[in-house]
Design a protein around this motif. Sequence first.
Motif, short mmCIF file in Angstrom:
data_model
loop_
_atom_site.label_atom_id
_atom_site.label_comp_id
_atom_site.label_asym_id
_atom_site.label_seq_id
_atom_site.Cartn_x
_atom_site.Cartn_y
_atom_site.Cartn_z
N SER A 42 0.72 -1.22 -0.09
CA SER A 42 0.15 0.05 0.14
C SER A 42 0.85 1.22 -0.02
O SER A 42 0.36 2.41 -0.43
CB SER A 42 -0.97 -0.10 1.19
N LEU A 43 1.99 1.21 0.54
CA LEU A 43 2.73 2.24 0.51
C LEU A 43 3.47 2.63 -0.85
O LEU A 43 3.67 3.80 -1.03
CB LEU A 43 4.18 2.16 1.61
N VAL A 44 3.73 1.64 -1.66
CA VAL A 44 4.29 2.00 -2.93
C VAL A 44 3.31 3.00 -3.62
O VAL A 44 3.54 4.15 -4.53
CB VAL A 44 4.60 0.45 -3.73
N PRO A 45 1.88 2.34 -3.72
CA PRO A 45 1.17 3.73 -4.68
C PRO A 45 0.98 5.18 -3.97
O PRO A 45 0.91 5.88 -4.55
CB PRO A 45 -0.23 2.80 -4.74
N ALA A 46 1.00 4.84 -2.30
CA ALA A 46 0.73 6.05 -1.87
C ALA A 46 2.03 6.96 -1.93
O ALA A 46 1.81 8.11 -2.11
CB ALA A 46 0.86 5.76 -0.43
N ALA A 47 3.41 6.52 -2.10
CA ALA A 47 4.45 7.32 -2.49
C ALA A 47 4.47 8.00 -3.84
O ALA A 47 5.06 8.77 -4.15
CB ALA A 47 5.83 6.42 -2.06
N ALA A 48 3.89 7.28 -4.71
CA ALA A 48 3.48 7.87 -5.98
C ALA A 48 2.54 8.96 -6.05
O ALA A 48 2.44 9.38 -7.30
CB ALA A 48 3.57 6.58 -7.17
N VAL A 49 1.74 8.93 -5.03
CA VAL A 49 0.52 9.96 -5.40
C VAL A 49 0.75 11.30 -5.70
O VAL A 49 0.38 11.86 -6.43
CB VAL A 49 -0.45 9.77 -3.95
N PRO A 50 1.87 12.09 -4.99
CA PRO A 50 2.21 13.13 -5.41
C PRO A 50 2.45 13.62 -6.87
O PRO A 50 2.14 14.51 -7.47
CB PRO A 50 3.31 13.74 -4.49
N ALA A 51 3.58 12.42 -7.31
CA ALA A 51 3.53 12.82 -8.86
C ALA A 51 2.44 12.44 -9.81
O ALA A 51 2.42 13.31 -10.58
CB ALA A 51 4.90 11.73 -9.11
N LEU A 52 1.71 11.46 -9.29
CA LEU A 52 0.45 11.24 -9.95
C LEU A 52 -0.57 12.35 -9.86
O LEU A 52 -1.35 12.50 -10.99
CB LEU A 52 -0.30 9.92 -9.66
N TRP A 53 -0.51 12.99 -8.84
CA TRP A 53 -1.50 14.14 -8.79
C TRP A 53 -1.29 15.32 -9.81
O TRP A 53 -2.04 15.83 -10.31
CB TRP A 53 -1.24 14.85 -7.27
N ARG A 54 0.21 15.53 -9.95
CA ARG A 54 0.56 16.41 -10.89
C ARG A 54 -0.03 16.31 -12.61
O ARG A 54 0.13 16.88 -13.40
CB ARG A 54 1.82 16.71 -11.17
N ILE A 55 -0.32 14.98 -12.54
CA ILE A 55 -0.63 14.32 -13.95
C ILE A 55 -2.11 14.23 -14.20
O ILE A 55 -2.88 14.80 -15.20
CB ILE A 55 -0.14 12.95 -14.33
#
Length: 428
Positions: A42-55
């Motif tokens: 669960s932490l792997v996708p959570a860590a990518a959320v800030p970068a994903l938010w910009r897309i």
Amino acid sequence: MKVVDGQYGTRRPSTTARAAAPPPPRRGPLLVTAAFAALGGSLVPAAAVPALWRIWQFYAMLFGLFAAVELVAVVVVLGWPTRRTARAGALTAAASLALWVAARPLGLLTRFDPWQPADTVAGFTDYVAAALQVVAVFGFLVVARRRARPRPSALRRVSAWIVLFPVLLLVLATGTAATVAAGDGITAPAASPLLDGGTVEYCRPDGIPLEMDITRPRPAAGPAPVALFLHGGGFVTGNRRPAGPGALLAGARLVPLRDALTARGFAVASIDYRLAPAARWPAPLTDARCAVRFLEANAATLHLDPARVTVLGTGTGGTLASLLGVAREAGSTIRAVAALNAPAAFDLAGEDPLTRASILLALGRAPATLRSASPLAYPAAGAPPFLIGQGGRESADFAAHLREAGVPVTTGDGDPAAVADFLAAAAG
């Protein structure tokens, strides 16, 4: 009212019935391993959320919601271990795994692949997250279905921990590494007080923004020649950053080469490109070509000289640089190529198991794909001057191939000053 065990009141289970009920599961090694696997997954996708938010914010909120629900389930199952909470943990892990299956193998999230922001350091980060979810589902289901012993012996408890402790360590290590890799794109590299630079988006293949760091000498004296740097990592790992896990996996060669080039008046552009297995070949080559087009098309805005574009790379980044030289697009103005420790051909026959596995992961086994990724397989006539440094798989044959086609070839040990001198002389 009914009389129950000689008293008035509601029916309660007798002492015999309570003794016959199966005991709740304990916080044993299997439950702990499953919980930490779910935590890492669960932490792997959570860590990518800030970068994903910009897309796209919708995918970011979707990933954040799934991660938050699973984190709550992990806390609950560790705090109150029962068969019901174990089944809830298995359900949330299975839901997160289903999200990965829908996005990656099935490709049902069609706007773009939302796992790509997690794969900017290692192209298999999302596969690690999925594997952790599989471990979590299996572990929680076993805990929920297994009949616990009321009072297991100390020997049994110690034996269980001894058997599963290596698995727990592996889960912790892979979960931590994958989380760090997925979150590497959150922070920007530190700016140098001696250099002038910035970060721009140079291409957006399939909706995924790819970034380029441009470093210029200071003070700038007119349009500067530019060297496009392509990192190594076997097409599977690495990124454009000068430090951090991506640089470590790529070989950490950028900084000395960048400093030597900027000292000679060059601008240096370092890019991220899509990694395997998240993106299949020829995605890295497509991205490198897009970077060259971007530099040439935006030279005036970036204060660069479009007639003095050079390319250098280390490891498989050097392979990409070589391909840009021998498999050039129409109208390309690349003036020189420096390939350091770069494989010139990929052949599964006769390779050691580790090299063979890396080639299979990055390129597969199709002969046509292996040839298309091998600079040695292309005609060399009309290629720009080459520097081939520190060897590399079949690099000597590639140098001979270039010389036979009349291409100037320089060989060396990959010393940053020598590389910078070669590119400066070739760029004019």
